[in-house]
Design an enzyme around this catalytic site. Structure first.
Site, short mmCIF file in Angstrom:
data_model
loop_
_atom_site.label_atom_id
_atom_site.label_comp_id
_atom_site.label_asym_id
_atom_site.label_seq_id
_atom_site.Cartn_x
_atom_site.Cartn_y
_atom_site.Cartn_z
N CYS A 1 -4.21 4.94 -2.41
CA CYS A 1 -4.63 4.22 -3.62
C CYS A 1 -4.67 5.21 -4.78
CB CYS A 1 -6.02 3.62 -3.38
SG CYS A 1 -6.71 2.84 -4.84
N ASP B 1 0.85 -1.20 0.00
CA ASP B 1 0.00 0.00 0.00
C ASP B 1 0.88 1.25 0.00
OD1 ASP B 1 -2.07 1.87 0.44
OD2 ASP B 1 -3.19 0.49 1.68
N HIS C 1 -8.26 -1.28 8.51
CA HIS C 1 -7.25 -0.73 7.61
C HIS C 1 -7.56 0.77 7.46
CE1 HIS C 1 -4.73 -1.26 3.81
NE2 HIS C 1 -5.37 -0.15 3.50
#
Ligand code: HMG
Ligand code: MG
Length: 301
Positions: free
Chosen positions: A240, A16, A207
């Site tokens: 993201c 990530d 998360h």
């Protein structure tokens, strides 16, 4: 409050964290960094992604990274897998755990993986079944649980539907993603209140991205609800590329500082995590968001 005595940290920085960076961190530096993380007491490291490298160029060296790292006993090395092609690459790289991912909101799902939610489910089902048949652990991510960058508010029923579909496939654990860091502790407790009536706490992980500074408060709110697995990212890297406005995950060293100070055991060595954080900060070439990394730097001066 009755805190759990022990919680598990799942390090997602190499995946990530790096997927959102504009610069390509050389493969040898990724390997050296992951090798340091492997010696810190972490039991789970998400190493990379077997997605289309044209979508995530920063992780185009997934196979080389997997091949180059030292596998420490007791550490599970996982990777994101979006489809059959990704699973074949992940099997060839001998991952320990396959992590599938989708969103609770339709628009983010399409922007992120180029498919509707309905069309994603059979693809992930096949991956989960094949991964399990190959004796791999499986994890499912649900993104945009607390808000979507395209649709705004996300209906809790949409989260329940996707969560249920992933558990029905047979995943071992599900991670609930605050992809763009919009959640607050009250919302976290309201969402968990609904989910925990349907799914066991020991199968859920949280998360949190820290876009608005609420990640640690959300970790605390989740602890109150009985959650014992948290994803975090060394240095507070993360985000993201297909979720505008998303920034770093809760920084591993910040989560550790809070938990250890509260007397909660993680088995992870904070000094080694700080050293790994300083290492990757230098490679990235800018100050990372982690509060404890910056505090340690100020202290050293
Ligand atoms: P697509 O373009 O629809 O795929 O992408 P396709 O099946 O139509 O294939 C098109 C081309 O891609 C073909 O190549 C395939 O070979 C290639 P061409 O013939 O054009 O040369 N291809 C692949 N190559 C390598 N590995 C693969 C692969 N699949 C197809 N696995 C796809 C669909 C899902 C692949 C694409 O949309 C993709 O890679 N998306 C990934 C996006 C991503 O990684 N986002 C970030 C991770 S999610 C996240 O960060 C959230 C999370 O942290 C939780 C949270 O915070 O909420 C997990
Ligand atoms: Mg994420």
């Amino acid at each position: 409050m009755k805190w759990p005595k022990t919680i598990t940290i799942k390090e997602v920085g190499p995946r990530d964290g790096l997927q959102n960076e504009k610069i390509f961190i050389p493969t040898k530096d990724k390997i050296a960094w992951i090798n340091e993380l492997s010696k810190s007491g972490l039991t789970s490291i998400e190493v990379t992604s077997f997605v289309n490298p044209r979508w995530i160029p920063a992780l185009a060296d997934a196979a080389d990274v997997m091949a180059g790292i030292n596998r420490e006993p007791g550490v599970s090395y996982s990777a994101l897998v979006p489809n059959r092609q990704g699973l074949e690459r992940a099997f060839a790289a001998d991952i320990d755990e396959a992590a599938v991912f989708m969103s609770a909101s339709e628009t983010h799902n399409v922007k992120n993986i180029n498919k509707t939610i309905t069309d994603t489910l059979p693809v992930l089902k096949e991956i989960v079944q094949d991964a399990k048949a190959a004796d791999k652990k499986t994890r499912g991510y649900v993104s945009t649980v607390f808000g979507c960058p395209y649709e705004g508010v996300v209906d809790i029923e949409a989260v329940v539907r996707v969560t249920e579909s992933l558990f029905d496939m047979g995943i071992d654990e599900l991670s609930l993603g605050d992809t763009i860091g919009v959640a607050n502790p009250r919302q976290v407790q309201e969402v968990l209140d609904v989910l925990l009536k349907r799914f066991p706490a020991d199968k859920l992980a949280m998360h949190f991205h820290d876009t608005r500074g609420t990640a640690l408060a959300n970790v605390l709110a989740s602890l109150d609800m009985g959650i014992t697995v948290f994803d975090s990212s060394v240095g507070g890297l993360g985000g993201c590329p297909y979720a505008p406005g998303a920034s770093g995950n809760a920084a591993t060293e910040d989560v550790l500082y809070m938990l250890h100070g509260m007397g909660i055991h993680t088995g992870v060595n904070d000094r080694q995590i700080l050293a790994a954080s300083a290492f990757i900060q230098e490679k990235i070439g800018r100050a990372l968001p982690s509060k404890n990394l910056q505090a340690a730097g100020a202290h050293d001066k």
